[in-house]
Design a protein around this motif. Structure first.
Motif, PDB file in Angstrom:
ATOM      1  N   SER A  10       0.824  -1.214   0.000  1.00  0.00           N
ATOM      2  CA  SER A  10       0.000   0.000   0.000  1.00  0.00           C
ATOM      3  C   SER A  10       0.857   1.262   0.000  1.00  0.00           C
ATOM      4  CB  SER A  10      -0.957   0.007   1.196  1.00  0.00           C
ATOM      5  OG  SER A  10      -0.245   0.004   2.411  1.00  0.00           O
TER       6      SER A  10
ATOM      7  N   THR B  88      -6.801   0.047   3.476  1.00  0.00           N
ATOM      8  CA  THR B  88      -5.661  -0.277   4.322  1.00  0.00           C
ATOM      9  C   THR B  88      -5.935   0.266   5.718  1.00  0.00           C
ATOM     10  OG1 THR B  88      -3.248  -0.143   4.564  1.00  0.00           O
ATOM     11  CG2 THR B  88      -4.337   1.781   3.652  1.00  0.00           C
TER      12      THR B  88
ATOM     13  N   GLU C 141      -4.084  -4.881   4.475  1.00  0.00           N
ATOM     14  CA  GLU C 141      -4.250  -4.281   3.158  1.00  0.00           C
ATOM     15  C   GLU C 141      -5.215  -5.149   2.354  1.00  0.00           C
ATOM     16  OE1 GLU C 141      -0.071  -3.212   1.638  1.00  0.00           O
ATOM     17  OE2 GLU C 141       0.191  -4.736   3.205  1.00  0.00           O
TER      18      GLU C 141
END
Length: 114
Positions: free
Chosen positions: A4, A27, A35
């Motif tokens: 992420s 996230t 995530e």
């Protein structure tokens, strides 16, 4: 480093990584990092991902088509609606099967750092 961060932690961000397109859905950083991604896999190629840190686990749910995924040498073959998980501290792979595109939801759980 969580994927992420490479996607600037913005839901909806996309990244093309060879035969796989990754779109960040969500996230969170409560008690470690979680995530959630949407994956689109093209047929005929294998995406190889390097290992993540210790304790990282990936969970994959196939939403369309058929996929082979998991730790290298221990991959599972999954159809639509099937799921698997694996410790992601070693190399792992993703591939669409049957010559057709596939889609999946991937959840990566990273434990909190001490």
């Amino acid at each position: 480093m969580p994927l992420s961060r490479l996607l600037a932690e913005h839901p909806g961000a996309r990244r093309l990584a060879g035969p796989i397109t990754v779109r960040l859905l969500e996230t969170t950083d409560d008690h470690g990092t979680v995530e959630v991604y949407a994956l689109a896999l093209v047929p005929g190629a294998v995406h190889v991902s390097p290992g993540h840190g210790p304790g990282v686990v990936e969970h994959l749910l196939v939403t369309r088509g058929a996929v082979r995924a998991g730790r290298s040498g221990h991959e599972a073959e999954l159809g639509t609606g099937e799921a698997t998980r694996w410790p992601a501290d070693g190399e792992h792979t993703y591939a669409a099967l049957a010559g057709e595109p596939a889609a999946a939801v991937l959840v990566i759980r990273t434990p909190p750092t001490p």
